[in-house]
Structure formats: C-alpha cells, structure tokens
Motif scaffolding. Sequence first.
Motif, PDB file in Angstrom:
ATOM      1  N   PHE A   1      13.292  12.201  14.811  1.00 33.55           N
ATOM      2  CA  PHE A   1      12.325  11.241  15.325  1.00 33.55           C
ATOM      3  C   PHE A   1      12.475  11.262  16.849  1.00 33.55           C
ATOM      4  CE2 PHE A   1      10.515   8.297  12.052  1.00 33.55           C
ATOM      5  CZ  PHE A   1      11.024   8.911  10.919  1.00 33.55           C
TER       6      PHE A   1
ATOM      7  N   GLY B   1       2.744  12.705   4.994  1.00 33.32           N
ATOM      8  CA  GLY B   1       2.648  11.515   5.847  1.00 33.32           C
ATOM      9  C   GLY B   1       1.264  11.376   6.459  1.00 33.32           C
TER      10      GLY B   1
ATOM     11  N   ALA C   1       0.629   5.147   1.050  1.00 35.54           N
ATOM     12  CA  ALA C   1      -0.161   6.229   1.666  1.00 35.54           C
ATOM     13  C   ALA C   1       0.564   7.535   1.376  1.00 35.54           C
ATOM     14  CB  ALA C   1      -0.329   5.958   3.157  1.00 35.54           C
ATOM     15  N   GLY C   2       1.210   8.131   2.390  1.00 35.18           N
ATOM     16  CA  GLY C   2       1.952   9.378   2.143  1.00 35.18           C
ATOM     17  C   GLY C   2       3.285   9.137   1.454  1.00 35.18           C
ATOM     18  N   GLY C   3       3.735   7.914   1.501  1.00 38.56           N
ATOM     19  CA  GLY C   3       4.984   7.576   0.820  1.00 38.56           C
ATOM     20  C   GLY C   3       6.249   8.027   1.524  1.00 38.56           C
ATOM     21  N   HIS C   4       6.098   8.629   2.692  1.00 38.80           N
ATOM     22  CA  HIS C   4       7.292   9.205   3.312  1.00 38.80           C
ATOM     23  C   HIS C   4       8.139   8.220   4.092  1.00 38.80           C
ATOM     24  CE1 HIS C   4       6.753  12.945   1.559  1.00 38.80           C
ATOM     25  NE2 HIS C   4       7.569  13.583   2.364  1.00 38.80           N
TER      26      HIS C   4
ATOM     27  N   ALA D   1      -7.497   6.903   8.099  1.00 36.15           N
ATOM     28  CA  ALA D   1      -6.121   6.427   7.929  1.00 36.15           C
ATOM     29  C   ALA D   1      -5.296   7.349   7.039  1.00 36.15           C
ATOM     30  CB  ALA D   1      -6.133   5.019   7.348  1.00 36.15           C
TER      31      ALA D   1
ATOM     32  N   GLY E   1       8.505  15.252  12.009  1.00 31.64           N
ATOM     33  CA  GLY E   1       9.254  15.695  10.829  1.00 31.64           C
ATOM     34  C   GLY E   1       9.211  17.189  10.576  1.00 31.64           C
TER      35      GLY E   1
ATOM     36  N   VAL F   1       7.010  16.642   5.319  1.00 35.21           N
ATOM     37  CA  VAL F   1       6.614  15.326   5.850  1.00 35.21           C
ATOM     38  C   VAL F   1       5.181  15.392   6.380  1.00 35.21           C
ATOM     39  CG1 VAL F   1       7.073  13.616   7.664  1.00 35.21           C
ATOM     40  CG2 VAL F   1       8.991  14.712   6.461  1.00 35.21           C
TER      41      VAL F   1
ATOM     42  N   SER G   1       1.833   5.723   9.334  1.00 38.94           N
ATOM     43  CA  SER G   1       2.742   5.764  10.473  1.00 38.94           C
ATOM     44  C   SER G   1       2.541   4.560  11.383  1.00 38.94           C
ATOM     45  CB  SER G   1       2.535   7.063  11.250  1.00 38.94           C
ATOM     46  OG  SER G   1       3.363   7.059  12.392  1.00 38.94           O
TER      47      SER G   1
ATOM     48  N   GLY H   1      -2.340   6.503   9.193  1.00 40.15           N
ATOM     49  CA  GLY H   1      -2.414   5.069   8.885  1.00 40.15           C
ATOM     50  C   GLY H   1      -1.044   4.522   8.513  1.00 40.15           C
TER      51      GLY H   1
ATOM     52  N   GLU I   1      -4.849  -6.578   4.718  1.00 42.10           N
ATOM     53  CA  GLU I   1      -5.644  -5.851   5.719  1.00 42.10           C
ATOM     54  C   GLU I   1      -5.262  -4.369   5.652  1.00 42.10           C
ATOM     55  OE1 GLU I   1      -5.395  -7.397   9.700  1.00 42.10           O
ATOM     56  OE2 GLU I   1      -7.231  -6.333  10.291  1.00 42.10           O
ATOM     57  N   ILE I   2      -6.264  -3.519   5.592  1.00 42.34           N
ATOM     58  CA  ILE I   2      -6.001  -2.089   5.419  1.00 42.34           C
ATOM     59  C   ILE I   2      -6.582  -1.321   6.609  1.00 42.34           C
ATOM     60  CG2 ILE I   2      -6.432  -0.065   3.965  1.00 42.34           C
ATOM     61  CD1 ILE I   2      -6.632  -1.904   1.571  1.00 42.34           C
TER      62      ILE I   2
ATOM     63  N   ASP J   1       6.093   8.699  16.414  1.00 43.56           N
ATOM     64  CA  ASP J   1       5.319   9.353  17.466  1.00 43.56           C
ATOM     65  C   ASP J   1       3.921   8.766  17.653  1.00 43.56           C
ATOM     66  OD1 ASP J   1       7.228  11.516  18.198  1.00 43.56           O
ATOM     67  OD2 ASP J   1       6.991  12.019  16.072  1.00 43.56           O
TER      68      ASP J   1
ATOM     69  N   LEU K   1      -1.412  -6.486  11.824  1.00 37.42           N
ATOM     70  CA  LEU K   1      -2.078  -6.492  10.510  1.00 37.42           C
ATOM     71  C   LEU K   1      -1.778  -7.780   9.755  1.00 37.42           C
ATOM     72  CD1 LEU K   1      -1.451  -2.843   9.234  1.00 37.42           C
ATOM     73  CD2 LEU K   1      -3.643  -3.831   9.948  1.00 37.42           C
TER      74      LEU K   1
ATOM     75  N   LEU L   1       0.849  -1.187   0.000  1.00 38.66           N
ATOM     76  CA  LEU L   1       0.000   0.000   0.000  1.00 38.66           C
ATOM     77  C   LEU L   1       0.882   1.233   0.000  1.00 38.66           C
ATOM     78  CD1 LEU L   1      -2.625  -0.990   2.709  1.00 38.66           C
ATOM     79  CD2 LEU L   1      -3.024  -0.788   0.243  1.00 38.66           C
TER      80      LEU L   1
HETATM   81  C1  LIG Z   1      12.348  13.440   6.808  1.00 38.23           C
HETATM   82  C2  LIG Z   1      11.353  12.636   7.561  1.00 38.23           C
HETATM   83  C3  LIG Z   1      11.148  12.895   8.902  1.00 38.23           C
HETATM   84  C4  LIG Z   1      10.222  12.158   9.618  1.00 38.23           C
HETATM   85  N1  LIG Z   1      10.062  12.442  10.937  1.00 38.23           N
HETATM   86  C5  LIG Z   1       9.182  11.720  11.657  1.00 38.23           C
HETATM   87  C6  LIG Z   1       8.974  11.974  13.038  1.00 38.23           C
HETATM   88  O1  LIG Z   1       9.563  12.878  13.619  1.00 38.23           O
HETATM   89  N2  LIG Z   1       8.096  11.192  13.712  1.00 38.23           N
HETATM   90  C7  LIG Z   1       7.380  10.207  13.095  1.00 38.23           C
HETATM   91  O2  LIG Z   1       6.607   9.560  13.743  1.00 38.23           O
HETATM   92  N3  LIG Z   1       7.556   9.944  11.782  1.00 38.23           N
HETATM   93  C8  LIG Z   1       8.430  10.676  11.060  1.00 38.23           C
HETATM   94  N4  LIG Z   1       8.583  10.410   9.722  1.00 38.23           N
HETATM   95  C9  LIG Z   1       7.789   9.342   9.132  1.00 38.23           C
HETATM   96  C10 LIG Z   1       6.491   9.922   8.561  1.00 38.23           C
HETATM   97  O3  LIG Z   1       5.645  10.299   9.597  1.00 38.23           O
HETATM   98  C11 LIG Z   1       5.849   8.929   7.640  1.00 38.23           C
HETATM   99  O4  LIG Z   1       5.013   9.673   6.863  1.00 38.23           O
HETATM  100  C12 LIG Z   1       5.061   7.820   8.295  1.00 38.23           C
HETATM  101  O5  LIG Z   1       5.804   7.084   9.187  1.00 38.23           O
HETATM  102  C13 LIG Z   1       4.520   6.860   7.260  1.00 38.23           C
HETATM  103  O6  LIG Z   1       3.368   7.373   6.749  1.00 38.23           O
HETATM  104  P1  LIG Z   1       3.122   7.498   5.213  1.00 38.23           P
HETATM  105  O7  LIG Z   1       1.738   7.946   5.073  1.00 38.23           O
HETATM  106  O8  LIG Z   1       4.154   8.324   4.601  1.00 38.23           O
HETATM  107  O9  LIG Z   1       3.218   5.962   4.780  1.00 38.23           O
HETATM  108  P2  LIG Z   1       3.880   5.234   3.546  1.00 38.23           P
HETATM  109  O10 LIG Z   1       5.324   5.536   3.474  1.00 38.23           O
HETATM  110  O11 LIG Z   1       3.094   5.471   2.323  1.00 38.23           O
HETATM  111  O12 LIG Z   1       3.673   3.744   4.015  1.00 38.23           O
HETATM  112  C14 LIG Z   1       4.352   3.219   5.118  1.00 38.23           C
HETATM  113  C15 LIG Z   1       3.978   1.743   5.305  1.00 38.23           C
HETATM  114  O13 LIG Z   1       2.671   1.609   5.782  1.00 38.23           O
HETATM  115  C16 LIG Z   1       1.839   0.853   4.894  1.00 38.23           C
HETATM  116  N5  LIG Z   1       0.525   1.496   4.894  1.00 38.23           N
HETATM  117  C17 LIG Z   1       0.275   2.772   4.561  1.00 38.23           C
HETATM  118  N6  LIG Z   1      -1.020   3.052   4.761  1.00 38.23           N
HETATM  119  C18 LIG Z   1      -1.610   1.913   5.218  1.00 38.23           C
HETATM  120  C19 LIG Z   1      -2.937   1.574   5.625  1.00 38.23           C
HETATM  121  N7  LIG Z   1      -3.931   2.462   5.591  1.00 38.23           N
HETATM  122  N8  LIG Z   1      -3.164   0.322   6.063  1.00 38.23           N
HETATM  123  C20 LIG Z   1      -2.165  -0.589   6.115  1.00 38.23           C
HETATM  124  N9  LIG Z   1      -0.906  -0.322   5.757  1.00 38.23           N
HETATM  125  C21 LIG Z   1      -0.624   0.926   5.321  1.00 38.23           C
HETATM  126  C22 LIG Z   1       2.576   0.935   3.582  1.00 38.23           C
HETATM  127  O14 LIG Z   1       2.293  -0.166   2.764  1.00 38.23           O
HETATM  128  C23 LIG Z   1       4.002   0.966   4.015  1.00 38.23           C
HETATM  129  O15 LIG Z   1       4.470  -0.322   4.285  1.00 38.23           O
HETATM  130  C24 LIG Z   1       9.483  11.146   8.981  1.00 38.23           C
HETATM  131  C25 LIG Z   1       9.683  10.872   7.631  1.00 38.23           C
HETATM  132  C26 LIG Z   1      10.602  11.617   6.921  1.00 38.23           C
HETATM  133  C27 LIG Z   1      10.796  11.320   5.465  1.00 38.23           C
END
Ligand SMILES: Cc1cc2nc3c(=O)[nH]c(=O)nc-3n(C[C@H](O)[C@H](O)[C@H](O)COP(=O)(O)OP(=O)(O)OC[C@H]3O[C@@H](n4cnc5c(N)ncnc54)[C@H](O)[C@@H]3O)c2cc1C
Lengths: 267, 788
Positions: free
Chosen positions: A183, A107, A29-32, A71, A99, A103, A112, A110, A158-159, A121, A154, A27
Amino acid sequence: MYAFTFHRPQTLRQAVGLLAKNEEAKLLAGGHTLLPTMKLRLAGPPQLVDLSLVDGLSGIELRGRSLSIGAMTRHNDVNTSPVVHEAIPALAKLAGLIGDPAVRHMGTIGGSIANNDPNADYPAACLGLGATIITNKRRIKADDFFTGMFSTALEPAEIITKVSFPIPKKAAYQKFKNQASRFALVGVFVSKRGSDIRLAVTGAGANGVFRVPSFEEALKTRFSPKSLEGMSIPADGMNSDIHGSAEYRAHLVGVLARRAVAEAIGK
Amino acid sequence: MSAIGIGAAVRRKEDQRFITGRGHYTDDINRPGQAAIYFIRSPHAHARIKTINKSAAAGMPGVAGIFTGTEFAQDKLGNLICGWTVLSKDGSPMKMAPHAALAAGKANHVGDAVAVVIADTLAQAKDAAEKVKVEYEVLAAVVDPAKAAANGAPLIHEVAPNNTIYNWHLGDPAATDAAFRNASHVTALEFVNNRLVPNAMEPRAALAEYDAASGSLTLWNASQNPHVARLVISAFVGMAPENKLRVVAPDVGGGFGSKIFIYPEEVVCLWAARKLNRPVKWTAERSESFITDAHGRDHVTKAQMAFDGEGKIVGLKVHTIANLGAYMSTFSSAVPTFLYATLLSGQYEIPHIYCEVDAVYTNTVPVDAYRGAGRPEAAYVVERLVEVSARELGIDPAVLREKNFVKKFPYQTSVASLYDAGDFNASLQKALQIHDYKGFAKRRRESERNGKLRGIGFASYIEACGVAPSSLVGQLGAGVGLWESAEVRVNPTGSVEVLTGCHAHGQGHETTFAQLVADRLGIAIDQVNVLHGDTDIVQFGMGTYGSRSGAVGMSAIVKALDKVEAKAKKIAAHLLEAAEADIVFKDGKFTVAGTDKSAAWGEVALGAYVAHKFPTSEIEPGLKESSFYDPTNFTFPAGCHICEVEVDPDTGEAAVVGWTAVDDFGTVVNPMIVEGQVHGGVAQGVGQALLEHTVYDDKGQLITGSYMDYAMPRADNLPDFKVDMTVTRCPSNPLGIKGCGEAGAIAAPAAVMNAVTDALGTEAIDMPATPASVWAALQRTNKLPRAA
Ligand SMILES: Cc1cc2nc3c(=O)[nH]c(=O)nc-3n(C[C@H](O)[C@H](O)[C@H](O)COP(=O)(O)OP(=O)(O)OC[C@H]3O[C@@H](n4cnc5c(N)ncnc54)[C@H](O)[C@@H]3O)c2cc1C
C-alpha cells in the motif's frame, strides 16, 4: 468467517432496499477488503448485499470535460482502459500500482473509496483531481467525502454509483510503497487544471488523505518542482509506526510532491 | 558427463506435479469421520492461566471435545524436548524448562496454546472457541534478549534463574587476550542479527488418525524429518511405541528449518485423535504460523578483530546473546553454539578466537534453525568485521581477504572445525572478474551523477554442511546420530525404487537422486522412483536440513548401489557362465571382459528374481540392498558473493543492483537445481538484510504478525544474479559433494550490509536496512552524492 445471508440484487433500488431493511448489512463489491476482515472474524455482517449483478454500476465513460467511472469498475479495467489513458494517464497508472493482479481484477474503485483506507491510492486521486462522488442520493465533492481514516460522508443505505473526475491539463501520481503491504507508505497526487492546482497526500496522515495548501499555493506561481524546493510539511499529524517515523513521512511528502510535479510536466 | 548423470541440468521431475496443482500435501488428505481442531492461544506474552471455563462452549453445534492443558497434563505424557545438550562454562547442563504441548498454569508467549476445541467443522470449532472463557493474570514480559538476564527481569521458568539457559564458550580466552594486547589495530563492532519468521509457502499441518483395531496411530505431518518426529513423539512424549506410530510427510511445501522441529500441534492432534477415536486435522492459518513456527536468528553481538602491522588477523573475540524464545525448540541449543562459533574463523587463518554465547529465554516464539542456522550469524560477524577493518586500515577489502585466506588444506581452525579442502582465493578472483570490480568506481560516479549513493560489499563465507559425523556430534551433545540411510530396490523388470531417509520439500531429490541412480545403472531417469517421507515405507533416516541430502543422503545411495552392482555382477556371471572377476558393468550392460558376451541390466534384474540360473544356497534371490552411511567430517562449502547497492538518499531506499555469486559446492549434481538454490538462498538473505523485520512491542505482542507488516522478498527486490562456481572436491564423501542449500542465505546478509554501509559511509545501521532506517542513518551522517 461467521455465517451470513447473501443477497444478490439486480437493481440499485433493490440494493438500497436491502440495506435499509437490514441495518447491519454490508455491501460487497470486489471483496478484497471486506472478505479478509470477515475471514479473520474481525467483521461479521449478518447480511451481505453483493453489487456484482446490479446494472449500470461499472464502466468508463468520457462525458464532456470529465471522466466518469462506475463504482464497480475494477482496478485492472481502469489501468488498461484506453479512454483513461487518453484522458487522465496518471489515474490509469495509479490503478496499476494497486496490489497485485488478483487484487486489481477484483477490487473496485467504489469499494476503495468507500473504505477510505488511510494508505489506499484512489482517495489521493479523488482529492487530487477534485472528483465528485456520485451516490444513489447525491453528489459529494471529494473535499467533503473523506472525513478521516476509514470514514466517509456516506450515510446508511447510501451507495456510490460512480466517480466523476474533471480532466486536468497535467497530473501525476507518485507512490512510495510500504515494503510489506505495498500500500502507499506515502502517495502524492498532483494535478493542474487551469489555475486550479491540487496536491493530495495519502498514507502519511494520521487522519487519512489530505491536501497541502502551502504546496498548492507555491505551485500556482509556477508549476515546477523548483517551486517546492526546500518546502516541507510539519511532522505533526503524520502517522508514525514501524515502517516510518512522522518525520520520515513528512519528508517523503516533500520528495514525492517534487517528483510528482516533475512527472506531470514531463521531466 | 552423460545427458542425465552427475553434472547434467536435468529438468525437475516433480515440477509438472507442483506447477499444475497436483501436489499432495497434508491438508489435501481427508479421512473418514475427520474432525477439525482449533487451538485456543494465549493473547498475552506472559500470563498465569487462572481458570478456563468451557461450559458455554461444550454444547455448541458439532463440538466433539474441548480440552485444556490441565486435562492434557493428566494423561502424563512427556514434554517436548530440545535434543542437543549444551553445557555451560562451569560444566553445568543447559536449563531446559518443561514444555508441555498444551500450556497449563502459565502461558509464556503470544500464541502458546492453552486449550483446544475439536468439532465437525473448523467453523464450528472456532465458534465454540469464542465461548471458551480463559481468565488470565497478565504478568510482566521480557522480549529483548539483551535485557532478559538482567536483575529484576520477569522470570519465565523456575529452572532457569536470570532466564539464562547456558553461558557457553569456545576457544582460549587467555591466548586471545594476549593476541589482542600485541595487536596493532583492533576493529570493534556491535550488531543485532535480526529475528526472522520462516514463512514456508505451505503452512504447518497435521492430521492424526487412530486405528482402534490395531491400536496404532498415523500422523500425516508437514515435516522435514518424519522418522525423527516419530522417535521424539514415541520415545520422549510417550504417545505410542514406535511400531504403533506411523508418520507420513507427503509433499511438503518448503521448510527452511521450520519443519524440522517437533511442535505441540502434532502431539495434541495425535492425543485428541485417540481420545475421541476420530481423525483430527489441523492446518495453520498464516497468522498462526507467525506466532508458532520457530523463528530464526535473533542475536545481539559484540565482536572485535585484531590485526598485526601487516594486516594479518591475529585474533577474534565474540560475545553473543542468543534469544531462544519461550521454550527450547528441538535443536535450538546447538544453533548459536556448535553451528555458529565453529565457523568464526571464516575463510581466514585466525590463530586465536574466543567466543562466549549466553542463551536466554524471553516471552517470544521459540527460536531454532532457519536456513543456514548459526552459520549466517557467524558469516555476518566475520565478514562485517573484515570489511570494516579493511575500511579502517585503508586496504582494499578484496586484498585484505586474500592476505588472510587459509591456503593450505587440511586446516585446523582454532574453533574446532577442520577444513578439508577449498580454494578461497579462486572464488574471490573469479567473482571480482565476473562482477567487473574494477569498473565499480565508474559505476559509483554514474550513480552519483544521478543523485544516488552506490556501495559494494563482499562476503567470503564458509559454512559447515553435510551434517554430520555421528560420534563427533555425540561428543558435542547431540541426542542422535546424523548418518543417512538408503535402500535401492531393483524390480524384476529392472526399474528401481530408491528409498531415502532424506526428505524433499523443494530441493528436487526426486530428480537429483534419480540422476545418480539412472546414470550408475544405465537406465532411464523415469525408471527410477525416489521414495521418502513415510516411516512405514522407508527405513529409519534423519531427514533433510543442513544441506545434508547430497553429501550424506546421496553417499548412502552410492554405498547401496555399490552393493547392488556387486551382487548383480555375481548373478551376471552365472547367467553368462563366466567368472565373476571377468564381469564388467558399463552403460547398463554386463559384459564378459574380452568377449562379446553380454547381458543387459534388465536381464540380470529378472534373473535375480527368477533365480533359475544360480545356486540360491550361495546367492540369495532378489536384488535389493541398503546402506547406512555415516560421514567422516562436515563438508565446507565456501565462496564469494559480491553485492552492489544503489541508495536513493531522498527516500532511503536501498536497491540491490548487482549480484555475483561464485560458490564452491564440490561436485555439482544438477547445476540448474543448484543455481536455483543459490537464487533462493540469496533472496532469503536479501530479505533478512533489507526487508524482514520481526518486531515485538515491550508487552510481547508481535507487531509484524502478517504480510501487511512483515516484508518478504519479492522478485522485484532482486537483481539478475550472476552465478558461477569453482570446484574443489570434498574429500570425505564418495561423490565429492559439499552441499548448496543454505549458502546464499549465509553469504547474502553480510554482502548486502557491507554494500549498504559502504554507500552510506557509516557502520551504525542494523538489519533490516529499510528505507526509513537508511534515511535516518543518512540524517545522522549527512552524506550526499558528490555530484549532487
Ligand atoms: C493483497 C492486497 C493488496 C492491496 N493493495 C492495495 C494497494 O496497494 N492500494 C490500494 O489502494 N488498495 C489496495 N488493496 C485494497 C483493494 O484495492 C480493495 O479492493 C479496495 O480497497 C476495496 O475494494 P473492493 O471492491 O474490494 O471492496 P469490498 O472489500 O467489497 O468493500 C470494501 C468496503 O466498501 C463498501 N462498499 C463497496 N462498494 C461500495 C459502494 N459502491 N458504495 C458504498 N460502499 C461500498 C463495502 O461495504 C465495504 O465496507 C489491496 C488489497 C489486498 C487484498
């Protein structure tokens, strides 16, 4: 990055179907978290299932005595939502500590918690508030959801659709940032809802987010930082790396727990 | 002072372009038919390369070529060099090991390139690289400089027994020992000057193109000194004759020293471009930058300072082990010697100094000049010692400094430097006043009431800039002269191009150099274009580093302007039908003295090119002059920085809560830009002192290889700076400029650590003073705020 097929389902059902059909699909989501690992070629899912067009996955809603967050809701939306500020200000603050603006605008909650980074966090808030994680299949208690670093309850296909937070009477989050990544080197989330007191720690544990029953017990007597005076947790089981020894992390848990309680009671 | 001239805070001309994303960097350039190159790098710190099997990769989509170090060696190109020879105490030359652009036989650090894949796209090159099988025999590695020379340490290069490059020294050991014997107090310290990763915002990049028709090569390169790059790649590597090699350094996004050096990647790109007859581009990824950009600092030092009964310094002894990494980078030998030991007198009269430096190889990324280069390390030794001495002697650190300052100039130090001008006490006193030093005790009490520990620290630093007088550096072993060149090219309409051999990569030369020229010629700043960074356009020059562009580069422009003005006066005399001696040039106008006859700058410029009104047998048409300016001495910027920190004893976090900088940079061309340089330099110094931690494990793996683990200073790590100046003109150059680019990074580490140790009540803590290490130090001392 390795080549992959990009899917953009419109409904949850289609998304689940795509996951079920393609075992190695991921999946998006935010890709971060996911995209940086793909760029470094540390991950190479052959299929990406993007959730951004799926209806009904984002948004913030007050439902009776709980706050429900979709999510796909971005950290920035949680941080700036008047509803969250009113219901659980500590959660709004936590989202604002994640972040940087880029971010926080991408981000999602869901992503996270699905990722369950040991230094993230949101897991502290979920465990510290006793949240329920709602998926396309079931409702999972936070206590059962986080099963170790980068691992969760999960199942395949499962989403997470939303997270439901019971509204506490008092709550606060204290984050001590890793100076490089920003972090949580250690983060402590504390809440009080009637006699239910929860104190969850992220960053410190070698096995991811955890609760501290001894602190919770002490706070049941009196919800005050004084109740935690002189209390500490053992360094055993704490993470140890160039950013801090296990002893240092264990010590910070005590410091931040006292500060969080003080903040929660407005001192 | 005019609104645009020297001393005016003119807005930077280049910022519009940079801030709106219209800069043009190496990676922005694309050439027809261009291929991407991917470097296969050793994952081991020390390993024999047994076999490289490329058969599975060769037929992959888009692959244009795969080459190994062995194939590179077959073309018999020269090695990369360190261009500054340093001799050991016994007179033997430094042990420079061969450094091939692609390693063959053995890899000596994680990141050492062993092969390359060139393909239509970078993704294809990476895909193919995964199929190239490199078989290594892993060898034991050494990373700690203090252990590199020990018996039994793994030997990195045959030519350097005990991994020792040189055992160098400066000063008189017998006289220094005698001074110590008669001393009434000696302060001794041991410390590590931590290794830093440079982290320029723009990663290094190279794009090479071969033109088969002319047989010439062009290299676009993120470089601080394109001419030096061309010289080394031509004369030492033997890639192509100088006239068949053009090096262009377009917009460059920061260097801090790391882009001075000639690296393997640009050499390999040129080689591959010619071999394949196809443009080849490489841009470092950040994780590549961490393991290939030359790192900075990395000293292990023991030092002692001796005092007489009156608190006067009578002697200084320093022993330093300098880690130069796996290979000798371009200027690496000079950094811990001539740029370090020569500054060990600081701002003080120290009659006897003896310094020994052992330079060693280790299985780490090469170490070379990084903002300040040698001088931050020297300032750290001197200023930490003075501060700790003051504590041990029970003398106010400001008073102890004042007592020992050099007060008469010129002053010949006992470590070769000849200080030409300065007023050290003026900077100190002004800083004390601006900082409200008197109010510190009260601020400390307030902090303690809040459960915090407060500390204050000084750094009365001095540095040597304006590199450098050519014959002097020649005597010291430099392979080049360090003059600078300028050409002032006046167009027929009076606008001007200034060609400089300096190179701007953040310093704002397009503005400051234009200020000088516009003010001198009485024209608008927009009428002056500053050109740099292209060996086909600009005459030979030495580039920008060592805070040299103002003191040396602008001096060359002044000399060229003198010639332009002299010739323009001759032409004006003919236009105005007057004697040359009667022509006065002021505010952009040539006037015949005592008359109202005048000609505007533009008229004379046009006259020079039309050439109707003067005898071209006597005066050549045109108006274009050049100069090669060689300085007569180094310049000596100096100043006083005061840092105040507040330490949270519960978390160990040390927050910088106050900063005062009073610097003497001589003449200041643009105070806004200079202030920015101070801010940036201090930020880097605070980074070194509190945040930036380069950690290798014993196997030679870089643990801090990304921003997840390597902490860069950010705005919220820094306080509001109070920046001010005192000015003594530099007597050795026409504008009186000393230079400002490195000062902050030189002063800051010592100022921060003096403040942190003041707060903690222990000297036993090295940089970076991270929360974890501060907390650990407090566990040892049990120091708590008094009020707590
Ligand atoms: C520079 C930087 C700084 C950051 N600093 C912090 C910080 O201070 N604190 C912090 O907590 N995080 C931090 N992050 C992480 C950030 O919060 C991410 O965005 C988060 O951890 C993942 O969320 P995402 O939406 O980007 O998920 P994605 O990267 O898109 O996905 C992450 C994982 O979750 C799965 N997934 C996504 N959505 C779902 C869903 N709905 N159901 C089931 N599985 C799912 C994906 O398949 C993947 O495996 C940082 C990231 C970066 C790049």
